[in-house]
Design a protein around this motif. Structure first.
Motif, PDB file in Angstrom:
ATOM      1  N   ARG A 106       5.140  -7.154  -8.001  1.00 26.40           N
ATOM      2  CA  ARG A 106       5.239  -7.121  -6.540  1.00 26.40           C
ATOM      3  C   ARG A 106       3.884  -6.814  -5.913  1.00 26.40           C
ATOM      4  N   THR A 107       3.124  -5.947  -6.561  1.00 28.49           N
ATOM      5  CA  THR A 107       1.784  -5.649  -6.061  1.00 28.49           C
ATOM      6  C   THR A 107       0.877  -6.868  -6.190  1.00 28.49           C
ATOM      7  N   CYS A 108       1.007  -7.578  -7.314  1.00 31.17           N
ATOM      8  CA  CYS A 108       0.160  -8.744  -7.583  1.00 31.17           C
ATOM      9  C   CYS A 108       0.476  -9.913  -6.661  1.00 31.17           C
ATOM     10  N   LEU A 109       1.765 -10.259  -6.540  1.00 31.97           N
ATOM     11  CA  LEU A 109       2.168 -11.440  -5.772  1.00 31.97           C
ATOM     12  C   LEU A 109       2.555 -11.114  -4.335  1.00 31.97           C
ATOM     13  N   GLY A 110       2.966  -9.873  -4.094  1.00 27.77           N
ATOM     14  CA  GLY A 110       3.488  -9.505  -2.786  1.00 27.77           C
ATOM     15  C   GLY A 110       5.002  -9.548  -2.799  1.00 27.77           C
ATOM     16  N   ASP A 111       5.616  -8.700  -1.985  1.00 28.21           N
ATOM     17  CA  ASP A 111       7.077  -8.622  -1.941  1.00 28.21           C
ATOM     18  C   ASP A 111       7.711  -9.937  -1.523  1.00 28.21           C
ATOM     19  N   ARG A 112       7.089 -10.638  -0.596  1.00 31.22           N
ATOM     20  CA  ARG A 112       7.695 -11.875  -0.100  1.00 31.22           C
ATOM     21  C   ARG A 112       7.821 -12.911  -1.200  1.00 31.22           C
TER      22      ARG A 112
END
Length: 260
Positions: free
Chosen positions: A230-236
């Protein structure tokens, strides 16, 4: 006549049609071979003899399948990594991962219209790319006759492709994204080995979101756990991958690389 994936050409002689230009064609996970007389191949597919026609059609379909598999860009090292060659060794976690993979393929006629994605997460050397390549080639084998196309790439390859468009008038960012959104099934390997910049996050989100909007499934392969992903790609991006029951398969066992 130009044959895709031609390695070399040579003049050969056909007893029925005389001299022709033959093509040595690359094969997926096999040695290359000569294509043969194109007129003979055509005549067999359209023969009035049912047996001859059946053989010709079978050979033609096999060649089309070979093209689809080669076009998927699965690296040579992983071309023999099928679901059948996955070694679970009676390990329950490995068996569970294999069942998730085979189940996803078996239900792909349902998974595809939903755009249901998969995340394969875990430590290095645990076989994530093996299963991803196995899913991709099995889906192609099952659905190539319906025109399905698949593609393997890496997160780093995607980012490099976008950077290569900077100052390049022949290829735009939009074209790169379109090429990544077009395949019916896309595998993105090595997610998380980048620098974690906002630019990289934006690029990967554009691909994942573009496919999400077109309801096309994506397989993400990463050494990260869910929180770090989630940190790498983002929550969205992760939420889009989880939509419609997107699968998360965890590889919790030790690396097999270097094992004696």
């Amino acid at each position: 006549m130009t044959i895709k994936h031609t390695i070399e050409t040579a003049l050969h002689e056909c007893v029925d049609h005389g001299q022709f230009t033959d093509s040595m064609v690359e094969q997926f996970a096999a040695e290359p071979h000569w294509y043969g007389c194109p007129r003979c191949n055509f005549d067999k597919r359209h023969s009035s003899d049912d047996v001859v026609r059946s053989v010709g059609v079978t050979v033609h379909r096999a060649r089309l399948m070979n093209e689809r598999l080669l076009d998927a860009g699965i690296p040579l090292r992983f071309q023999t990594c099928s679901l059948d060659t996955w070694a679970a060794d009676e390990d329950q976690d490995k068996l569970r991962a294999w069942h998730y993979a085979t189940g996803y393929v078996d239900a792909f006629a349902e998974n595809f219209p939903l755009g249901r994605s998969v995340m394969l997460l875990g430590q290095v050397g645990t076989g994530k790319t093996h299963l991803a390549a196995g899913i991709l080639q099995q889906v192609i084998r099952h659905f190539a006759a319906q025109g399905l196309a698949g593609l393997y790439t890496t997160a780093g390859g995607i980012i490099r492709s976008i950077k290569d468009t900077f100052g390049n008038r022949e290829r735009t960012e939009s074209q790169v994204y379109a090429d990544l959104i077009a395949p019916h099934l896309l595998v993105i390997d090595e997610v998380g080995v980048q620098h974690g910049t906002d630019f990289e996050r934006t690029v990967l989100f554009e691909v994942i979101n573009g496919r999400y909007e077109q309801m096309k499934p994506t397989i993400v392969v990463s050494n990260l756990g869910m929180a770090d992903l989630r940190t790498c790609l983002g929550d969205r991006a992760v939420d889009r991958l989880r939509d419609k029951g997107g699968l998360v398969v965890l590889f919790r066992w030790a690396s097999a690389r270097g094992a004696v």
